[in-house]
Design an enzyme around this catalytic site. Structure first.
Site, PDB file in Angstrom:
ATOM      1  N   ASN A   7       0.861  -1.181   0.000  1.00 15.69           N
ATOM      2  CA  ASN A   7       0.000   0.000   0.000  1.00 15.69           C
ATOM      3  C   ASN A   7       0.901   1.235   0.000  1.00 15.69           C
ATOM      4  O   ASN A   7       1.467   1.598   1.029  1.00 15.69           O
ATOM      5  CB  ASN A   7      -0.894  -0.033   1.251  1.00 15.69           C
ATOM      6  CG  ASN A   7      -1.836   1.149   1.312  1.00 15.69           C
ATOM      7  OD1 ASN A   7      -1.796   2.048   0.479  1.00 15.69           O
ATOM      8  ND2 ASN A   7      -2.693   1.144   2.316  1.00 15.69           N
ATOM      9  N   ARG A  91      -2.816  -1.965  -3.283  1.00 16.60           N
ATOM     10  CA  ARG A  91      -3.950  -1.055  -3.151  1.00 16.60           C
ATOM     11  C   ARG A  91      -3.709   0.079  -4.133  1.00 16.60           C
ATOM     12  O   ARG A  91      -2.676   0.741  -4.075  1.00 16.60           O
ATOM     13  CB  ARG A  91      -4.019  -0.515  -1.724  1.00 16.60           C
ATOM     14  CG  ARG A  91      -5.087   0.541  -1.555  1.00 16.60           C
ATOM     15  CD  ARG A  91      -5.104   1.048  -0.118  1.00 16.60           C
ATOM     16  NE  ARG A  91      -6.211   1.967   0.071  1.00 16.60           N
ATOM     17  CZ  ARG A  91      -6.059   3.253   0.337  1.00 16.60           C
ATOM     18  NH1 ARG A  91      -4.855   3.790   0.446  1.00 16.60           N
ATOM     19  NH2 ARG A  91      -7.123   4.017   0.503  1.00 16.60           N
ATOM     20  N   HIS A 180     -12.196   4.102   0.177  1.00 16.25           N
ATOM     21  CA  HIS A 180     -12.214   3.086   1.240  1.00 16.25           C
ATOM     22  C   HIS A 180     -12.973   1.845   0.756  1.00 16.25           C
ATOM     23  O   HIS A 180     -13.538   1.093   1.559  1.00 16.25           O
ATOM     24  CB  HIS A 180     -12.937   3.581   2.524  1.00 16.25           C
ATOM     25  CG  HIS A 180     -12.237   4.683   3.257  1.00 16.25           C
ATOM     26  ND1 HIS A 180     -12.942   5.724   3.839  1.00 16.25           N
ATOM     27  CD2 HIS A 180     -10.938   4.911   3.526  1.00 16.25           C
ATOM     28  CE1 HIS A 180     -12.098   6.538   4.437  1.00 16.25           C
ATOM     29  NE2 HIS A 180     -10.864   6.066   4.259  1.00 16.25           N
ATOM     30  N   ARG A 241     -10.148  16.709   7.089  1.00 12.58           N
ATOM     31  CA  ARG A 241     -10.945  17.090   5.918  1.00 12.58           C
ATOM     32  C   ARG A 241     -12.321  17.591   6.345  1.00 12.58           C
ATOM     33  O   ARG A 241     -12.943  17.019   7.246  1.00 12.58           O
ATOM     34  CB  ARG A 241     -11.128  15.907   4.972  1.00 12.58           C
ATOM     35  CG  ARG A 241      -9.829  15.440   4.348  1.00 12.58           C
ATOM     36  CD  ARG A 241     -10.075  14.291   3.368  1.00 12.58           C
ATOM     37  NE  ARG A 241      -8.891  13.475   3.271  1.00 12.58           N
ATOM     38  CZ  ARG A 241      -8.878  12.145   3.289  1.00 12.58           C
ATOM     39  NH1 ARG A 241      -9.994  11.461   3.362  1.00 12.58           N
ATOM     40  NH2 ARG A 241      -7.745  11.497   3.211  1.00 12.58           N
ATOM     41  N   GLU A 385      -7.930  -4.267   5.506  1.00 13.26           N
ATOM     42  CA  GLU A 385      -7.785  -4.013   4.072  1.00 13.26           C
ATOM     43  C   GLU A 385      -6.700  -4.896   3.449  1.00 13.26           C
ATOM     44  O   GLU A 385      -6.829  -5.338   2.313  1.00 13.26           O
ATOM     45  CB  GLU A 385      -7.493  -2.534   3.830  1.00 13.26           C
ATOM     46  CG  GLU A 385      -8.703  -1.678   4.180  1.00 13.26           C
ATOM     47  CD  GLU A 385      -8.451  -0.194   4.112  1.00 13.26           C
ATOM     48  OE1 GLU A 385      -8.556   0.375   3.020  1.00 13.26           O
ATOM     49  OE2 GLU A 385      -8.158   0.405   5.163  1.00 13.26           O
TER      50      GLU A 385
END
Ligand code: AMP
Length: 397
Positions: A7, A91, A180, A241, A385
């Site tokens: 990743n 990923r 996601h 964010r 993940e």
């Protein structure tokens, strides 16, 4: 069969080597500050001591080489040679409109990742560098791209189209993609299995609440809607964010502060969220909770607003699916913060949601946290993940 999961971020690289016979992690680690002074690799072999290797990592290629060396090191390594690695799962942030299903990387896949640099300017270039570095380090081994946007690609048009002139969709592929995706797919699937729900028709809402945060709605594992959009900026209030704001805010700040659009977007991405709302206390929810406990009003408002927005999305997605069978919490806040889970569920009394306080007193474990007479099953489902990427990779090779 051993699968290496990679990743890559813009200046970081996380990896896990997973034994697919029992899905155990053989080794994992993190390269930090790639391309920046002071780079280091933290390598954690299962059953052995963690090692930190400080060495210059000017590019992702050098980082991958260091990971390969660490994995094969006679002292702290876990494999005799890279021959033991069957494939590498990556990923990849953005597959644009072209790819949603995971795929074995070829020249066309690399072209699409490159064409999506605009859509994922920080991640897609790093993801491609990671793939090319693995191709160089392990020639001939299959590399698989698992798209973070993949899950959201199942959304119907009414959910993914923005109400802006259609030409921008045609010319620039501007639409809602969602992110996601690997986590939402994994957690909704596990929730269906763990909750004993109908795999074809279960209506599941997943709240992935971490530093980045998003909610998804899916029916039978197929995404109906998700809160992130063209970029991961849309939707929930996050660590740094803003999530949803009136786009006119951008123009207003730009005019008042003499900034350009890029600078304001940088503020919305990196200096907003609970960090910005709390007056700069922290992007870490634990710090915000501690500040609230000490009586800080802005921290309290930031947390209240975060929870309120998650609850609003759950309400909207329940309407979108005309019902909900299960709500699953995951990621840093979702897995660890019982107070936030309870506060979100307190908004959901109208759905017949009832939390069992004793069951909710849990961190990081798969568990039903709703009461026996709750009309909706509420669950904590830890996300994974890396394992999800490894499973997708195994399925493809
Ligand atoms: P993630 O992005 O999934 O790694 O999640 C990181 C976020 O989870 C950080 O903001 C952490 O503060 C938050 N987090 C971790 N543990 C807790 C906790 N016990 N209570 C509240 N937030 C937590």
């Amino acid at each position: 069969m051993k699968i290496l999961v990679i990743n890559c971020g813009s200046s970081s690289l996380k990896y896990q080597l997973i034994n697919m016979e029992d899905e155990s992690v053989i080794a994992k680690g993190l390269c930090e500050r790639i391309g920046i002074e002071g780079s280091k690799l933290t390598h954690e072999p299962a059953g052995k001591d963690k090692v930190v290797i400080e060495n210059a990592m000017p590019t992702h290629k050098t980082a991958i080489q260091m990971v390969m060396d660490a994995l094969q090191n006679p002292e702290y390594g876990v494999i005799a040679s890279t021959d033991e690695i069957s494939a590498i799962g990556h990923r990849v942030l953005h597959g644009g409109k072209v790819y949603s299903d995971s795929i074995v990387v070829d020249e066309d896949v690399k072209r699409v990742i490159r064409e999506c640099f605009d859509l994922g300017p920080l991640h897609n270039p790093a993801n491609l560098m990671g793939i090319e570095a693995c191709e160089a380090a392990m020639p001939g081994k299959p590399n698989v791209a698992v798209w973070d946007t993949g899950f959201g690609m199942a959304m119907p048009e009414k959910a993914y189209m923005y109400a802006i002139p259609h030409e921008y969709y045609e010319k620039y592929s501007i639409r809602r993609y969602g992110f996601h995706g690997t986590s939402h797919k994994f957690v909704s699937g596990e929730a269906i299995k763990f909750g004993g729900l109908d795999p074809k028709n279960a209506k599941v809402i997943v709240c992935h609440l971490g530093n980045g945060a998003s909610v998804s709605a899916s029916i039978g594992g197929k995404c109906v809607d998700t809160s992130m959009g063209l970029t991961p900026l849309e939707g929930l209030i996050m660590g740094t964010r803003s999530g949803d704001v009136d786009p006119a805010v951008v123009q207003f700040i730009a005019n008042k502060e003499g900034k350009d659009v890029n600078e304001v977007l940088n503020i919305l991405n990196k200096k907003s969220g609970v960090l910005g709302m709390s007056g700069g206390i922290s992007s870490d929810f634990r710090d915000i909770e501690n500040a609230k406990k000490e009586g800080n009003h802005l921290a309290e408002v930031a947390l209240d607003a975060f929870i309120y927005r998650v609850a609003k999305y759950i309400g909207a997605y329940t309407a979108a699916m005309n019902g909900v069978d299960a709500i699953a919490f995951t990621a840093g806040v979702g897995e660890n913060d019982k107070a936030s889970r309870k506060a979100i569920c307190e908004y959901l009394g109208y759905l017949g949601v009832k939390i069992d306080d004793e069951a909710n007193d849990v961190r990081g474990k798969m568990r039903v946290i709703s009461a026996a007479d709750s009309k909706v099953k509420v669950m904590l489902i830890p996300t994974n993940e890396e394992l999800a990427i490894a499973r997708e990779t195994k399925a493809l090779i």
